[in-house]
Design a protein around this motif. Structure first.
Motif, short mmCIF file in Angstrom:
data_model
loop_
_atom_site.label_atom_id
_atom_site.label_comp_id
_atom_site.label_asym_id
_atom_site.label_seq_id
_atom_site.Cartn_x
_atom_site.Cartn_y
_atom_site.Cartn_z
N GLU A 41 1.05 -1.06 -0.06
CA GLU A 41 0.06 0.12 0.13
C GLU A 41 0.92 1.26 -0.09
O GLU A 41 2.03 1.02 0.48
CB GLU A 41 -0.87 0.21 1.21
CG GLU A 41 -1.82 -1.18 1.39
CD GLU A 41 -2.51 -1.15 2.64
OE1 GLU A 41 -3.29 -0.17 3.08
OE2 GLU A 41 -2.49 -2.27 3.26
N LEU A 42 0.49 2.17 -0.73
CA LEU A 42 1.21 3.37 -0.85
C LEU A 42 0.37 4.72 -0.74
O LEU A 42 -0.68 4.78 -1.37
CB LEU A 42 1.95 3.66 -1.92
CG LEU A 42 3.04 4.69 -2.23
CD1 LEU A 42 4.06 4.94 -1.28
CD2 LEU A 42 3.40 4.97 -3.60
N PRO B 98 1.30 3.89 -11.67
CA PRO B 98 2.54 4.07 -12.59
C PRO B 98 3.34 5.23 -12.00
O PRO B 98 4.51 5.51 -12.32
CB PRO B 98 2.20 4.07 -13.99
CG PRO B 98 0.84 3.34 -14.12
CD PRO B 98 0.18 3.60 -12.72
N ALA B 99 2.44 6.54 -12.01
CA ALA B 99 2.94 7.73 -11.79
C ALA B 99 3.84 7.76 -10.30
O ALA B 99 4.67 8.51 -9.98
CB ALA B 99 1.69 8.80 -11.72
N TYR B 100 3.57 6.66 -9.60
CA TYR B 100 4.20 6.69 -8.12
C TYR B 100 5.15 5.46 -7.92
O TYR B 100 5.52 4.98 -6.77
CB TYR B 100 3.04 6.70 -7.10
CG TYR B 100 2.37 7.69 -6.88
CD1 TYR B 100 2.66 8.83 -6.20
CD2 TYR B 100 1.18 8.06 -7.54
CE1 TYR B 100 2.04 10.07 -6.03
CE2 TYR B 100 0.51 9.21 -7.52
CZ TYR B 100 0.83 10.36 -6.87
OH TYR B 100 0.26 11.23 -6.87
N ALA B 101 5.37 4.95 -9.09
CA ALA B 101 6.27 3.82 -9.23
C ALA B 101 7.74 4.07 -8.59
O ALA B 101 8.24 2.96 -7.75
CB ALA B 101 6.37 3.28 -10.66
N ALA B 102 8.11 5.08 -8.91
CA ALA B 102 9.80 5.48 -8.37
C ALA B 102 9.70 5.80 -6.76
O ALA B 102 10.40 5.13 -6.17
CB ALA B 102 10.26 6.75 -9.08
N THR B 103 8.44 6.30 -6.23
CA THR B 103 8.40 6.66 -5.13
C THR B 103 8.11 5.13 -4.39
O THR B 103 8.89 4.93 -3.17
CB THR B 103 6.98 7.43 -4.64
OG1 THR B 103 7.38 8.64 -5.15
CG2 THR B 103 6.95 7.85 -3.23
N LYS B 104 7.28 4.31 -4.87
CA LYS B 104 7.30 3.07 -4.22
C LYS B 104 8.44 2.23 -4.13
O LYS B 104 8.82 1.79 -3.07
CB LYS B 104 6.09 2.40 -5.12
CG LYS B 104 5.91 0.95 -4.69
CD LYS B 104 5.15 0.20 -5.36
CE LYS B 104 4.88 -1.36 -5.46
NZ LYS B 104 3.77 -2.00 -6.04
#
Length: 500
Positions: free
Chosen positions: A407-408, A425-431
């Motif tokens: 979860e993010l 996908p917009a938060y893939a790098a953050t995850k």
């Protein structure tokens, strides 16, 4: 020149500062000084005015025994071993684990505990003074008793520096509306609304919320009486005061969870001559920081094994550049019938929750949302309550009941954690960045749950003991106390590699 004197450490103190640790049960930052609209907490509000209030303070585990073991030893649950409730035979790996009591005794501190300890083994904490040993959830001991016992302690300490922990039972269930006339004017269901992160608002639940706030008002009275006794003893000016809640409130997605409602707590620090009155710090703080701060105040070195930080640099408005980036959270469910493993890691904006057994029913959620759960709580959401919830809350409850792998949450835009961004996908790098940071922390602190074999063995043993017959076995011992300790010892020689 006067202001400079006020904000610097006393030079001519006759002895190291006394240390007063005030702990309340089962409450997050639902206090007036944190902006809560319903709280009646003038004494804690005043303490915040004279000290420093931490806006973003957290516990590593949102259930009593593990949380208390964490701030007493300064270690994460998987480091000290207390990964569940003391009443269910969970314990520290070693009785010899250094802690507030044993370390401060090395500096000739007189030590005391008023209220419950709830960490095994109790012999690991050799207090000089003990009073009101029970949990006192029925409130047979009034709040005045805690102040009276503190007065005895202050008298017995004589000329020694002292450490005293006072543990109040409010606001643990049952939420009792009024005890011995306190509060004088209780709130009713018509006066309050549930906290925003609960996601349920019915007359039945509002009654529970009202009495939760009544408990907090009674707690505040008790703290006021305690601080008056401190003043009568002439010790206020040379006492470092910490106030914390041991974890969040017992409402849906609160106590027992790794959501903000469970892990975020109030933290107020007052140290005359050191703290800048009325200051608010927004850095990520942890209850693991209490012991390092106390040791520095007592003139001692911080052991290298402690993951916490000395809070003293944050006690004035001087800029601090080298502070922690992440806060860690964890749960095992705390006893077999609620067994579920989750880790969390947050920075100043984003929060990752890792569920290593995705799709498995989460019985922690069940205790709040399923009235047939053997440990269903009255402050949860009944089936009737759930008929009134929004689609957003329903989705969040479903996710909590059967969590996905990750979860993010964007806590800046979504502080109540309604919208899971883990598959966006917009938060893939953050995850990915948070997953790496969590793994690195687990490796660095030698978390046994990083090893799948350990995780599955723990689950298996917990599930096999859901009948809870072990509670009547005097010689019962969880196998993890040995297997995890041995695994951790082995990692000193051959650390796990991080797969990126």
């Amino acid at each position: 020149m006067i202001l400079i004197f006020l904000f610097t450490e006393p030079v001519f103190a006759a002895k190291p500062p006394n240390i007063l640790l005030i702990v309340s049960e089962d409450n997050g930052p639902e206090l007036g000084c944190y902006g809560d609209p319903y709280a009646q907490t003038p004494n804690l509000d005043h303490l915040a005015e004279t000290g420093v209030r931490f806006e973003n303070a957290y516990v590593p585990y949102s259930v009593c025994s593990p949380s208390r073991a964490c701030f007493l030893t300064g270690q994460y649950p998987h480091q000290n071993g207390q990964i569940g409730l003391a009443t269910h035979k969970f314990a520290l790996y070693k009785k010899e684990t250094p802690n507030f009591v044993t370390l401060l005794k090395q500096q000739n501190y007189y030590t005391g505990l008023i209220g419950k300890l709830h960490v095994n083994p109790e012999g690991a904490f050799p207090f000089d003074f003990r009073a009101i040993r029970s949990a006192n959830f029925n409130r047979r001991e009034p709040v005045t008793a805690y102040a009276s016992q503190a007065a005895k302690f202050f008298q017995q300490a004589k000329d020694q520096p002292w450490f005293l922990s006072v543990n109040f039972p409010d606001a643990h269930l049952p939420f009792i509306k009024q005890v011995n006339g306190r509060p004088e004017t209780p709130l009713s269901a018509d006066d309050v609304k549930p906290m925003p992160w609960v996601g349920v608002d019915t007359p039945r639940l509002r009654e529970q919320v009202a009495n939760y706030y009544n408990c907090l008002a009674r707690l505040d009275t008790g703290i006021g009486l305690l601080l008056k006794e401190l003043d009568k003893a002439g010790e206020t000016q040379n006492t470092l005061i910490f106030y914390i809640g041991d974890h969040g409130a017992q409402f849906p997605r609160g106590k027992g969870s790794v959501y903000e409602g469970g892990l975020r707590v109030p933290l107020i620090v007052s140290w005359p001559g050191v703290t800048q009155p009325g200051l608010v710090r927004k850095e990520l703080a942890s209850t693991l920081d209490l012991l390092p701060t106390a040791l520095v105040a007592a003139g001692m070195k911080i052991p290298e094994a402690l993951p916490g930080r000395n809070l003293k640099p944050l006690l004035t408005d001087a800029p601090v550049t080298d502070w922690r980036e992440y806060i860690f959270g964890f749960t095992t469910g705390s006893f077999p019938r609620n067994c579920y493993i989750q880790h969390s890691l947050r920075n100043t904006r984003f929060k990752l929750i890792s569920n290593p057994r995705p799709g498995t029913d989460n019985p922690i959620a069940g205790s709040y949302l399923d009235e047939s759960h053997p440990h269903s709580v009255i402050s949860g959401a009944t089936s009737a309550d759930q008929k009134t919830i929004s689609a957003q809350t329903k989705q969040a409850f479903t996710r909590w009941s059967q969590p996905p792998r990750y979860e993010l949450y964007d806590l800046q835009e979504d502080p109540c954690e309604w919208n899971n961004l883990a598959e966006d996908p917009a938060y893939a790098a953050t995850k990915a960045r948070l997953i790496i940071a969590l793994t690195e922390l687990q490796v660095r602190t030698r978390d046994p749950f990083l090893e799948p074999v350990n995780l599955e063995a723990f689950f298996k043993e917990q599930y096999e003991n859901r009948d809870m017959k072990y509670r009547k076995q005097n010689d019962f011992r969880w196998s993890y106390l040995d297997s995890f300790a041995n695994w951790r010892a082995a990692q000193k020689k051959r650390p796990i590699e991080i797969n990126r």
